[in-house]
Scaffold this motif. Structure first.
Motif, short mmCIF file in Angstrom:
data_model
loop_
_atom_site.label_atom_id
_atom_site.label_comp_id
_atom_site.label_asym_id
_atom_site.label_seq_id
_atom_site.Cartn_x
_atom_site.Cartn_y
_atom_site.Cartn_z
N TRP A 269 0.83 -1.20 0.00
CA TRP A 269 0.00 0.00 0.00
C TRP A 269 0.87 1.26 0.00
N ARG A 270 0.32 2.32 -0.53
CA ARG A 270 1.01 3.60 -0.55
C ARG A 270 0.07 4.69 -0.02
N ILE B 179 4.52 10.50 -2.73
CA ILE B 179 4.06 9.14 -2.42
C ILE B 179 4.96 8.58 -1.33
N HIS C 156 -0.59 2.28 -8.79
CA HIS C 156 -1.86 3.01 -8.66
C HIS C 156 -1.61 4.41 -8.10
N ALA C 157 -0.74 4.50 -7.10
CA ALA C 157 -0.43 5.80 -6.52
C ALA C 157 0.21 6.73 -7.55
N GLN D 214 2.11 0.92 -5.67
CA GLN D 214 2.93 2.02 -6.17
C GLN D 214 2.44 2.48 -7.53
N ALA E 111 -8.40 6.77 -5.37
CA ALA E 111 -7.82 6.70 -4.03
C ALA E 111 -8.92 6.48 -3.00
N ALA F 231 -3.64 4.28 -1.60
CA ALA F 231 -3.70 3.55 -2.86
C ALA F 231 -3.17 2.14 -2.63
N LEU G 233 -0.56 8.85 -0.46
CA LEU G 233 -0.26 10.11 -1.15
C LEU G 233 -0.46 11.25 -0.17
#
Length: 343
Positions: free
Chosen positions: A182-183, A321, A300-301, A298, A279, A295, A185
């Motif tokens: 997961w990330r 990110i 997707h972010a 990576q 998001a 997100a 933003l």
């Protein structure tokens, strides 16, 4: 020279020696919301937080003929150093250099991380068997939330149980690793400062207790949706739970933020656009102005970031990110001349 995170608050800091330097790197944290702003059960606040890998506060500390404070955040760092010296009964001088810092009053826990980092550096270089949490309490950290102290100690996703009758920071009642894929933003607004200092104190003193049913809803969502979703790595359910907590907390604090739930209109616009791009769990960390969104990866972010870059640029905002950080602060102790050549 490997970095050595301290795993928990009961672990004493290692012994330093004269002629050595200590370098500390402390993570920023997100404050995702309070749990109980009613308080009729005898505990107040309760907080949800997440340690993140950047931004971070990084400092180097060594002995010196007299105190020297250099780099970033010098005024706040000097006050912290002087207070620790008095409380820990330390004599002699120190050279303290802040090479990286978390933006102040941005909702990322900069004050707590700086205080904890300075205290840990002093305890390490002087060989004091002082618990990490005790250092934070010496600087009046954890008055409402202990998640910043927990981020320094262990990192990860944490929930504290609020302050009771004891004059100590709230206990950590849940901790989990944040999913590595997961990330997060972050949307940063360097032109805006969140509520802090005396204004923050006044806000907490004047806001009426939250409706009992709303506090109950937040606790239920945390226990029965947020934490299970994190354990099962279900980002949609996780994001939905964060959204509930943010809406209730935001509405409660709106009057102290000028009537809205966002400190920065620019951040609000960009974060809401992120939600349109896929998001989840959008919100504001603490009093802001920093906004966040989650997100699943990576890639997707990065796609979401690409979709908001023009809007952010026009509003003079910075979007980055970041990852969750599943370990606490890093503390490095080395011979002075060796450390100075690598810093």
């Amino acid at each position: 020279m490997p970095l050595s995170p301290y795993p928990d608050a009961s672990t004493p800091l290692e012994t330093g020696r004269k002629g050595r330097l200590v370098r500390v790197s402390a993570p920023a944290r997100l404050h995702l919301g309070f749990l109980d702003l009613n308080g009729d059960l005898g505990r107040q606040f309760g907080s949800i937080g997440l340690a993140i890998d950047q931004p971070a506060t990084q400092l180097t500390l060594g002995h010196a003929p007299a105190d020297q404070v250099e780099g970033l955040e010098t005024r706040r760092a000097r006050r912290t150093l002087e207070r620790f010296k008095s409380l820990l009964k330390l004599e002699g001088g120190y050279r303290l250099e802040i090479s990286r810092s978390i933006p102040p009053h941005a909702g990322l826990g900069s004050g707590t991380q700086l205080a904890m980092a300075v205290g840990a550096g002093l305890a390490t270089i002087e060989g004091l068997a002082t618990k990490v949490r005790t250092l934070g309490e010496m600087q009046d950290r954890g008055a409402r939330s202990a998640i910043g102290m927990a981020a320094f100690e262990d990192g990860g996703f944490v929930v504290d149980g609020g302050r009771g009758k004891r004059e100590t920071a709230a206990p950590i009642i849940a901790r989990a690793n944040f999913p590595s894929a997961w990330r997060i933003l972050l949307v940063l607004d360097p032109k805006c400062l969140g509520v802090h200092g005396e204004s923050e104190t006044v806000a907490f003193e004047t806001l009426a207790p939250m409706d009992e049913a709303l506090s109950a809803e937040m606790c239920r969502v945390t226990l029965m949706q947020l934490l299970p979703a994190l354990a099962e790595q279900d980002i949609e359910a996780f994001g939905a739970a964060v959204g509930v907590l943010q809406r209730i907390n935001g509405a409660y604090f709106a009057s102290a933020q000028g009537g809205g739930i966002w400190s920065s209109p620019g951040v609000e616009g960009v974060v809401k656009r992120m939600a349109q791009l896929g998001a989840v769990g959008i919100g504001q960390s603490s009093w802001g102005p920093t906004g966040f969104a989650f997100a699943a990866s990576q890639a997707h972010a990065a796609s979401i970031l690409s979709g908001v870059e023009d809007d952010a640029r026009r509003a003079d905002l910075k979007v980055i990110i970041v990852r969750g950080r599943n370990h606490g602060a890093s503390i490095e102790c080395a011979v002075a001349d060796r450390l100075s050549t690598t810093s």
